[in-house]
Design a protein around this motif. Structure first.
Motif, PDB file in Angstrom:
ATOM      1  N   UNK A  17      13.563   3.438 -16.599  1.00  0.00           N
ATOM      2  CA  UNK A  17      12.361   4.245 -16.822  1.00  0.00           C
ATOM      3  C   UNK A  17      12.374   5.441 -15.880  1.00  0.00           C
ATOM      4  N   UNK A  18      11.719   6.523 -16.320  1.00  0.00           N
ATOM      5  CA  UNK A  18      11.615   7.727 -15.502  1.00  0.00           C
ATOM      6  C   UNK A  18      10.342   8.460 -15.875  1.00  0.00           C
ATOM      7  N   UNK A  19       9.596   8.895 -14.856  1.00  0.00           N
ATOM      8  CA  UNK A  19       8.406   9.704 -15.099  1.00  0.00           C
ATOM      9  C   UNK A  19       8.090  10.519 -13.849  1.00  0.00           C
ATOM     10  N   UNK A  20       7.165  11.439 -13.990  1.00  0.00           N
ATOM     11  CA  UNK A  20       6.788  12.315 -12.886  1.00  0.00           C
ATOM     12  C   UNK A  20       5.325  12.116 -12.543  1.00  0.00           C
ATOM     13  N   UNK A  21       5.068  11.936 -11.254  1.00  0.00           N
ATOM     14  CA  UNK A  21       3.712  11.787 -10.737  1.00  0.00           C
ATOM     15  C   UNK A  21       3.384  13.018  -9.895  1.00  0.00           C
ATOM     16  N   UNK A  22       2.154  13.489  -9.988  1.00  0.00           N
ATOM     17  CA  UNK A  22       1.777  14.711  -9.274  1.00  0.00           C
ATOM     18  C   UNK A  22       1.836  14.542  -7.759  1.00  0.00           C
ATOM     19  N   UNK A  23       1.699  13.327  -7.264  1.00  0.00           N
ATOM     20  CA  UNK A  23       1.737  13.060  -5.818  1.00  0.00           C
ATOM     21  C   UNK A  23       3.112  12.566  -5.376  1.00  0.00           C
ATOM     22  N   UNK A  24       3.676  11.591  -6.086  1.00  0.00           N
ATOM     23  CA  UNK A  24       4.915  10.938  -5.672  1.00  0.00           C
ATOM     24  C   UNK A  24       6.163  11.680  -6.135  1.00  0.00           C
ATOM     25  N   UNK A  25       6.032  12.586  -7.092  1.00  0.00           N
ATOM     26  CA  UNK A  25       7.188  13.309  -7.592  1.00  0.00           C
ATOM     27  C   UNK A  25       7.896  12.562  -8.706  1.00  0.00           C
ATOM     28  N   UNK A  26       9.203  12.751  -8.817  1.00  0.00           N
ATOM     29  CA  UNK A  26       9.997  12.077  -9.850  1.00  0.00           C
ATOM     30  C   UNK A  26      10.229  10.619  -9.449  1.00  0.00           C
ATOM     31  N   UNK A  27       9.988   9.717 -10.387  1.00  0.00           N
ATOM     32  CA  UNK A  27      10.127   8.283 -10.133  1.00  0.00           C
ATOM     33  C   UNK A  27      11.125   7.714 -11.135  1.00  0.00           C
ATOM     34  N   UNK A  28      12.090   6.950 -10.629  1.00  0.00           N
ATOM     35  CA  UNK A  28      13.075   6.299 -11.488  1.00  0.00           C
ATOM     36  C   UNK A  28      13.149   4.811 -11.155  1.00  0.00           C
ATOM     37  N   UNK A  29      13.238   3.988 -12.184  1.00  0.00           N
ATOM     38  CA  UNK A  29      13.495   2.560 -12.025  1.00  0.00           C
ATOM     39  C   UNK A  29      14.850   2.268 -12.662  1.00  0.00           C
ATOM     40  N   UNK A  30      15.749   1.669 -11.889  1.00  0.00           N
ATOM     41  CA  UNK A  30      17.114   1.446 -12.340  1.00  0.00           C
ATOM     42  C   UNK A  30      17.503  -0.028 -12.254  1.00  0.00           C
ATOM     43  N   UNK A  31      18.330  -0.466 -13.180  1.00  0.00           N
ATOM     44  CA  UNK A  31      19.025  -1.749 -13.063  1.00  0.00           C
ATOM     45  C   UNK A  31      20.379  -1.474 -12.428  1.00  0.00           C
ATOM     46  N   UNK A  32      20.847  -2.405 -11.570  1.00  0.00           N
ATOM     47  CA  UNK A  32      22.067  -2.151 -10.820  1.00  0.00           C
ATOM     48  C   UNK A  32      22.987  -3.363 -10.802  1.00  0.00           C
ATOM     49  N   UNK A  33      24.290  -3.080 -10.807  1.00  0.00           N
ATOM     50  CA  UNK A  33      25.336  -4.059 -10.524  1.00  0.00           C
ATOM     51  C   UNK A  33      26.200  -3.480  -9.409  1.00  0.00           C
ATOM     52  N   UNK A  34      26.512  -4.289  -8.399  1.00  0.00           N
ATOM     53  CA  UNK A  34      27.313  -3.800  -7.282  1.00  0.00           C
ATOM     54  C   UNK A  34      28.132  -4.940  -6.694  1.00  0.00           C
ATOM     55  N   UNK A  35      29.433  -4.737  -6.489  1.00  0.00           N
ATOM     56  CA  UNK A  35      30.234  -5.774  -5.844  1.00  0.00           C
ATOM     57  C   UNK A  35      29.873  -5.874  -4.366  1.00  0.00           C
ATOM     58  N   UNK A  36      30.017  -7.062  -3.823  1.00  0.00           N
ATOM     59  CA  UNK A  36      29.821  -7.266  -2.379  1.00  0.00           C
ATOM     60  C   UNK A  36      31.185  -7.532  -1.773  1.00  0.00           C
ATOM     61  N   UNK A  37      31.712  -6.502  -1.097  1.00  0.00           N
ATOM     62  CA  UNK A  37      33.012  -6.629  -0.449  1.00  0.00           C
ATOM     63  C   UNK A  37      32.814  -7.353   0.873  1.00  0.00           C
ATOM     64  N   UNK A  38      32.930  -8.656   0.837  1.00  0.00           N
ATOM     65  CA  UNK A  38      32.604  -9.463   2.001  1.00  0.00           C
ATOM     66  C   UNK A  38      33.538 -10.665   2.052  1.00  0.00           C
ATOM     67  N   UNK A  39      33.351 -11.501   3.060  1.00  0.00           N
ATOM     68  CA  UNK A  39      34.098 -12.731   3.131  1.00  0.00           C
ATOM     69  C   UNK A  39      35.377 -12.633   3.931  1.00  0.00           C
ATOM     70  N   UNK A  40      36.072 -13.774   4.018  1.00  0.00           N
ATOM     71  CA  UNK A  40      37.307 -13.845   4.790  1.00  0.00           C
ATOM     72  C   UNK A  40      38.089 -15.095   4.400  1.00  0.00           C
ATOM     73  N   UNK A  41      39.382 -15.075   4.714  1.00  0.00           N
ATOM     74  CA  UNK A  41      40.255 -16.237   4.639  1.00  0.00           C
ATOM     75  C   UNK A  41      40.513 -16.742   6.057  1.00  0.00           C
ATOM     76  N   UNK A  42      40.923 -18.005   6.184  1.00  0.00           N
ATOM     77  CA  UNK A  42      41.140 -18.542   7.530  1.00  0.00           C
ATOM     78  C   UNK A  42      42.342 -17.903   8.221  1.00  0.00           C
ATOM     79  N   UNK A  43      43.186 -17.185   7.465  1.00  0.00           N
ATOM     80  CA  UNK A  43      44.340 -16.523   8.067  1.00  0.00           C
ATOM     81  C   UNK A  43      44.036 -15.102   8.528  1.00  0.00           C
TER      82      UNK A  43
END
Length: 259
Positions: free
Chosen positions: A80-106
């Motif tokens: 969704x996207x709309x403009x408010x006279x006080x807050x300005x441009x407003x966007x609501x987004x769905x997101x997918x993002x990898x989490x580059x995390x973790x470790x091996x015991x080596x």
């Protein structure tokens, strides 16, 4: 070869390398659309013991449309996207993002005998407010693969200054990671205890960062972005027997161009 990752800083670096490389174009009055390509590199000062820094090279293939944006493994869809006279441009987004995390015991002596901590994929929503040169963004992402069963919420405020072809963007942010997420990557389980590694059950964490980024379109017909950030980690992370620092610095350099 060490492959240790600091979850919160590395995920941020990768996101900036991929999506931040074209952020100046997105904020332009008429943002370009289509397929893009590029390269990026990030350097992160690790806080895990036994590893000082990590260099992260990332090739970039992506697409930007009216609603859908794909930057490497990062996907955003405008709900969704709309403009408010006080807050300005407003966007609501769905997101997918990898989490580059973790470790091996080596990966380091401090992990010897520990179970592997896996990378994951986060999914969630964000809301962005943009008025004049100010941008405020809040997002909440959860582990979609149930590796940590955790969540992370972020709040980020940035300001854009333009001087000719140069864009300068100072930024401040705070993130909240749930105890499940922090404990998965920084905790020590009962069956992982050794004489030099005590049992540790990590709680939730508030982490902070300050950053400064520079963007310009003057090199090789594309967008070049350079940035540096300083991170402060919660005691829940820095008190872990797996870490030996409570702060770190990260830097990135990225270039991208539309086909």
């Amino acid at each position: 070869m060490l492959t240790i990752r600091t979850p919160f800083a590395l995920t941020l670096i990768a996101s900036l390398l991929l999506s931040g490389a074209v952020s100046a174009q997105q904020n332009a009055p008429t943002a370009p659309q289509g397929f893009l390509y590029g390269v990026g590199v990030g350097i992160n000062q690790e806080i895990y013991q036994g590893y000082k820094r990590r260099v992260i090279p990332l090739p970039l293939i992506g697409y930007r449309g009216e609603k859908l944006s794909v930057y490497g493994p990062f996907v955003t869809y405008e709900l969704a996207k709309w403009t408010d006279t006080v807050l300005g441009d407003i966007r609501i987004n769905a997101k997918l993002a990898p989490r580059f995390a973790g470790f091996d015991d080596s990966d380091s002596d401090v992990f010897a005998g520990m179970a592997k901590r896996k990378n994951s994929l986060d999914a969630g929503v964000s809301i962005q407010f943009q008025r004049d040169q100010w941008t405020l963004e809040a997002e909440t992402l959860a582990d979609a693969l149930n590796n940590s069963n955790g969540q992370e919420s972020k709040l980020k405020l940035s300001y854009t200054l333009r001087s000719g072809p140069l864009q300068i963007s100072p930024e401040a942010g705070i993130s909240y990671a749930t105890s499940n997420l922090v404990d998965y990557y920084y905790g020590v389980r009962q069956n992982e205890v050794t004489a030099n590694r005590a049992f540790y059950e990590a709680g939730s964490a508030f982490n902070y960062h300050l950053g400064l980024a520079f963007s310009t379109p003057i090199f090789f017909g594309g967008m070049t972005r350079l940035g540096v950030e300083h991170h402060w980690y919660d005691k829940s992370i820095s008190d872990s027997p797996l870490t030996d620092r409570d702060t770190g610095v990260s830097a990135f350099l990225a270039w991208s161009r539309f086909f």
